[in-house]
Design a protein around this motif. Structure first.
Motif, PDB file in Angstrom:
ATOM      1  N   LEU A  88      28.730  17.938 -17.704  1.00 57.16           N
ATOM      2  CA  LEU A  88      28.139  17.278 -18.742  1.00 57.16           C
ATOM      3  C   LEU A  88      27.351  17.905 -19.952  1.00 57.16           C
ATOM      4  N   GLY A  89      26.876  18.935 -19.632  1.00 56.02           N
ATOM      5  CA  GLY A  89      26.068  19.967 -20.700  1.00 56.02           C
ATOM      6  C   GLY A  89      26.963  20.236 -21.632  1.00 56.02           C
ATOM      7  N   LYS A 226      20.626  19.185 -31.699  1.00 57.94           N
ATOM      8  CA  LYS A 226      20.135  17.763 -31.273  1.00 57.94           C
ATOM      9  C   LYS A 226      21.551  16.668 -31.399  1.00 57.94           C
ATOM     10  N   VAL A 227      21.793  15.949 -30.555  1.00 60.36           N
ATOM     11  CA  VAL A 227      22.847  15.054 -30.547  1.00 60.36           C
ATOM     12  C   VAL A 227      22.189  13.564 -30.354  1.00 60.36           C
ATOM     13  N   ARG A 228      22.902  12.616 -30.951  1.00 61.92           N
ATOM     14  CA  ARG A 228      22.729  11.214 -30.531  1.00 61.92           C
ATOM     15  C   ARG A 228      23.180  10.783 -29.338  1.00 61.92           C
ATOM     16  N   ILE A 229      22.230  10.800 -28.504  1.00 58.18           N
ATOM     17  CA  ILE A 229      22.767  10.051 -27.078  1.00 58.18           C
ATOM     18  C   ILE A 229      22.823   8.570 -26.950  1.00 58.18           C
ATOM     19  N   PRO A 230      23.845   7.626 -26.828  1.00 59.38           N
ATOM     20  CA  PRO A 230      23.961   6.369 -26.810  1.00 59.38           C
ATOM     21  C   PRO A 230      23.134   5.950 -25.546  1.00 59.38           C
ATOM     22  N   MET A 231      22.480   4.671 -25.834  1.00 62.04           N
ATOM     23  CA  MET A 231      21.710   4.034 -24.717  1.00 62.04           C
ATOM     24  C   MET A 231      22.119   2.756 -24.791  1.00 62.04           C
ATOM     25  N   GLN A 232      22.237   2.259 -23.608  1.00 61.63           N
ATOM     26  CA  GLN A 232      22.490   0.799 -23.317  1.00 61.63           C
ATOM     27  C   GLN A 232      21.095   0.195 -22.732  1.00 61.63           C
ATOM     28  N   GLU A 233      20.884  -0.854 -23.702  1.00 61.43           N
ATOM     29  CA  GLU A 233      19.671  -1.696 -23.470  1.00 61.43           C
ATOM     30  C   GLU A 233      19.385  -2.161 -22.000  1.00 61.43           C
ATOM     31  N   SER A 234      20.583  -2.813 -21.462  1.00 62.48           N
ATOM     32  CA  SER A 234      20.498  -3.549 -20.295  1.00 62.48           C
ATOM     33  C   SER A 234      20.078  -2.651 -19.107  1.00 62.48           C
ATOM     34  N   TYR A 235      20.408  -1.198 -19.065  1.00 61.78           N
ATOM     35  CA  TYR A 235      20.037  -0.486 -18.119  1.00 61.78           C
ATOM     36  C   TYR A 235      18.432  -0.068 -18.467  1.00 61.78           C
ATOM     37  N   GLY A 236      18.033  -0.090 -19.811  1.00 62.46           N
ATOM     38  CA  GLY A 236      16.630  -0.013 -19.844  1.00 62.46           C
ATOM     39  C   GLY A 236      15.704  -0.886 -19.339  1.00 62.46           C
ATOM     40  N   HIS A 335      20.344  19.340 -20.029  1.00 62.21           N
ATOM     41  CA  HIS A 335      20.665  19.097 -21.628  1.00 62.21           C
ATOM     42  C   HIS A 335      20.571  17.576 -21.936  1.00 62.21           C
ATOM     43  N   LEU A 336      20.655  16.913 -21.034  1.00 62.43           N
ATOM     44  CA  LEU A 336      20.686  15.431 -21.054  1.00 62.43           C
ATOM     45  C   LEU A 336      19.087  15.154 -21.302  1.00 62.43           C
ATOM     46  N   ALA A 337      18.439  15.361 -20.435  1.00 65.24           N
ATOM     47  CA  ALA A 337      17.023  15.176 -20.783  1.00 65.24           C
ATOM     48  C   ALA A 337      16.403  15.871 -21.990  1.00 65.24           C
ATOM     49  N   THR A 338      16.719  17.005 -22.440  1.00 66.81           N
ATOM     50  CA  THR A 338      16.267  17.710 -23.440  1.00 66.81           C
ATOM     51  C   THR A 338      16.769  16.770 -24.811  1.00 66.81           C
ATOM     52  N   GLN A 339      17.735  16.118 -24.752  1.00 70.24           N
ATOM     53  CA  GLN A 339      18.089  15.485 -25.838  1.00 70.24           C
ATOM     54  C   GLN A 339      17.460  14.241 -26.139  1.00 70.24           C
ATOM     55  N   LEU A 340      16.986  13.736 -24.899  1.00 73.29           N
ATOM     56  CA  LEU A 340      16.149  12.530 -24.831  1.00 73.29           C
ATOM     57  C   LEU A 340      14.821  12.810 -25.042  1.00 73.29           C
ATOM     58  N   GLY A 341      14.274  14.001 -25.149  1.00 78.51           N
ATOM     59  CA  GLY A 341      12.936  14.371 -25.703  1.00 78.51           C
ATOM     60  C   GLY A 341      12.119  14.686 -24.523  1.00 78.51           C
ATOM     61  N   THR A 342      12.530  14.804 -23.481  1.00 79.75           N
ATOM     62  CA  THR A 342      11.874  15.096 -22.203  1.00 79.75           C
ATOM     63  C   THR A 342      11.658  16.690 -21.723  1.00 79.75           C
ATOM     64  N   LYS A 343      10.436  17.299 -21.814  1.00 77.58           N
ATOM     65  CA  LYS A 343      10.148  18.503 -21.290  1.00 77.58           C
ATOM     66  C   LYS A 343      10.949  18.904 -20.043  1.00 77.58           C
ATOM     67  N   CYS A 344      11.555  20.119 -20.182  1.00 77.35           N
ATOM     68  CA  CYS A 344      12.148  20.503 -18.642  1.00 77.35           C
ATOM     69  C   CYS A 344      11.485  21.963 -18.392  1.00 77.35           C
ATOM     70  N   ILE A 345      11.285  21.984 -17.013  1.00 74.29           N
ATOM     71  CA  ILE A 345      11.223  23.439 -16.537  1.00 74.29           C
ATOM     72  C   ILE A 345      12.291  23.848 -15.742  1.00 74.29           C
ATOM     73  N   VAL A 346      13.201  24.877 -16.353  1.00 72.58           N
ATOM     74  CA  VAL A 346      14.372  25.273 -15.940  1.00 72.58           C
ATOM     75  C   VAL A 346      14.307  26.667 -15.462  1.00 72.58           C
ATOM     76  N   VAL A 347      14.802  26.759 -14.142  1.00 77.90           N
ATOM     77  CA  VAL A 347      14.977  28.069 -13.520  1.00 77.90           C
ATOM     78  C   VAL A 347      16.494  28.487 -13.610  1.00 77.90           C
ATOM     79  N   PHE A 348      16.313  29.871 -14.173  1.00 75.61           N
ATOM     80  CA  PHE A 348      17.821  30.559 -14.652  1.00 75.61           C
ATOM     81  C   PHE A 348      18.145  31.348 -13.566  1.00 75.61           C
ATOM     82  N   GLY A 349      19.026  31.377 -13.274  1.00 82.57           N
ATOM     83  CA  GLY A 349      19.778  32.497 -12.252  1.00 82.57           C
ATOM     84  C   GLY A 349      20.916  33.200 -12.882  1.00 82.57           C
ATOM     85  N   GLN A 360      12.327  24.625 -26.504  1.00 83.80           N
ATOM     86  CA  GLN A 360      11.131  23.772 -26.256  1.00 83.80           C
ATOM     87  C   GLN A 360      10.960  23.669 -24.765  1.00 83.80           C
ATOM     88  N   ASN A 361      11.922  23.996 -24.020  1.00 84.54           N
ATOM     89  CA  ASN A 361      11.411  23.850 -22.573  1.00 84.54           C
ATOM     90  C   ASN A 361      10.850  25.200 -21.964  1.00 84.54           C
TER      91      ASN A 361
END
Length: 433
Positions: A88-89, A226-236, A335-349, A360-361
């Motif tokens: 997905l990313g 930055k990528v425009r992620i398409p959103m379906q209003e019915s799921y919103g 990746h998806l959350a970040t594109q949607l403007g949500t802050k993330c706490i990401v654990v890297f290994g 921004q994360n």
């Protein structure tokens, strides 16, 4: 009917013999194909390998005979075959490249995806973009003016130079630039893991990341992440009916993209850490709900308020968009959350921060052991040190993530600033990037 028979029966032995000779002469290409087939076998089984092999063979037949009998689209628009790879990313990152290409001139694009669910979720860009299955790429690309295969490099699989030059001199220039400098840009080795490892070190030296490596020596700009992620209003509307919109909730994920049918990836943050984190948040950050999202087969994290496992990705987009924060290992949902403007706490290994982190994360990793991606063939599933639970993931403990979460809450709610300031000391063996 006769032509189809010739393609699929009479020409097949000739094509097989030609390809056998080519692979015998080019050991690197042979090794790459065998590695790809082995990985597909592990992930999807022998049937998918056979289906892909048939598709490739038919594509090779069309390579030989297309110019005699084939017909391209002739409607005044360029037709592009675009084949992204990975999870997905990777699809999201490749979508930024496609957005840039589409600004060059009018075109019609077919995106060929191994994971159609991800493809439709990311590439639903409008009427001029169609999503098709990966198995159709070899068969259909020869009818297009340009075919691109995107991984850590942008491969020009075929290009009609005359049509490109006539309809888009600028796109022709960029394609020509990649082809002219291909030997310098590409890492020529059959093993994917080692090719990626060398590429990551090149990127570190050049100051590039997973996005900007697709500039391909200046052929593309990849100016932002930055990528425009398409959103379906019915799921919103469906999500709003759940009544979570007015609450502060945090999403967590205990899972990764499935690279094979069985096994747990090394980069998973320990489940016990998630559970301890939730328990402590109940005491110190009251009023926050936890929602576990991810794969239907993911193990449930004890203490979560709501489980949305195996849900439609279109719904998960709205869940992530409304989340206060998303906590995860490096992966597609980050990746998806970040594109949607949500802050993330990401654990890297094992995955390298310099390639995959967003500035921004809150990006956390062990200060002692990390970044082993590509050191050996099975890096994703087996720790290079031979540890059952990778040290790089264990070293980033629940309280480190808890501290970062409190800082985010404090920035959002001034009344909580005091608690966050009490935790300003940094634990040994811990790095915030």
């Amino acid at each position: 009917m006769g032509r189809v028979f010739f393609f699929r029966v009479m020409a097949l032995p000739v094509t097989v013999l030609l390809q056998t000779w080519v692979l015998w002469k080019d050991k690197g290409k042979a090794a790459a194909l065998l590695t790809s087939a082995a990985e597909m076998w592990k992930a999807q089984g022998i049937r998918q390998v056979c289906a892909a092999a048939y598709s490739v063979a038919e594509g090779r037949i069309r390579t030989v005979f297309f110019r005699l009998w084939g017909s391209r689209h002739r409607d005044g628009s360029l037709h592009i075959a675009f084949c992204p790879t990975g999870g997905l990313g990777d699809y999201i990152i490749s979508a930024r490249l496609l957005e840039e290409i589409r600004t060059i001139c009018p075109m019609k694009v077919t995106v060929f995806c191994e994971k159609p669910t991800y493809g439709k979720a990311v590439y639903g860009m409008g009427e001029d973009v169609r999503v098709s299955g990966y198995e159709n790429f070899e068969r259909e690309r020869w009818g297009c003016d340009l075919a691109l295969y995107v991984e850590h490099f942008v491969h020009i699989k075929n290009a009609d130079r005359k049509r490109l030059k006539m309809l888009s001199p600028e796109l022709y220039r960029r394609v020509h630039l990649i082809r002219r400098h291909w030997k310098r840009l590409y890492v020529e080795t059959g093993e994917q893991c080692y090719r990626e490892r060398v590429q990551f070190e090149r990127c570190r030296t050049l100051g590039l990341n997973r996005w900007t490596e697709l500039r391909m020596g200046g052929a593309f700009q990849m100016a932002d992440q930055k990528v425009r992620i398409p959103m379906q209003e019915s799921y919103g509307a469906m999500w709003n009916r759940r009544g979570m919109g007015s609450k502060r909730y945090i999403t967590v994920n205990y899972g990764t993209d499935r690279m094979r049918r069985r096994g747990r990836q090394v980069k998973l943050w320990p489940k016990t850490y998630y559970e301890r984190l939730i328990r402590e948040c109940r005491k110190d950050i009251p009023g926050s709900a936890f929602i576990q999202i991810g794969d239907a087969q993911a193990e449930r994290i004890a203490g979560a308020d709501l489980y949305l496992l195996g849900e439609n990705l279109e719904l998960i987009k709205w869940v992530l968009r409304g989340a206060f924060c998303h906590i995860d290992c490096e992966g597609g949902l980050v990746h998806l959350a970040t594109q949607l403007g949500t802050k993330c706490i990401v654990v890297f290994g094992p995955t390298p921060v310099h390639m995959y982190a967003y500035p921004q994360n809150r990006n956390l990793q062990s200060g002692q052991c990390q970044n082993c991606m590509g050191l050996h063939k099975d890096w994703a599933y087996h720790c290079f040190r031979g540890e059952e639970e990778a040290a790089c993931m264990r070293a980033v403990t629940w309280d480190m993530v808890f501290r970062e979460l409190r800082r985010l809450v404090a920035a959002d709610d001034p009344e909580d600033k005091g608690k966050a300031q009490e935790d300003e000391t940094v634990s040994p063996g811990y790095m915030e990037i």
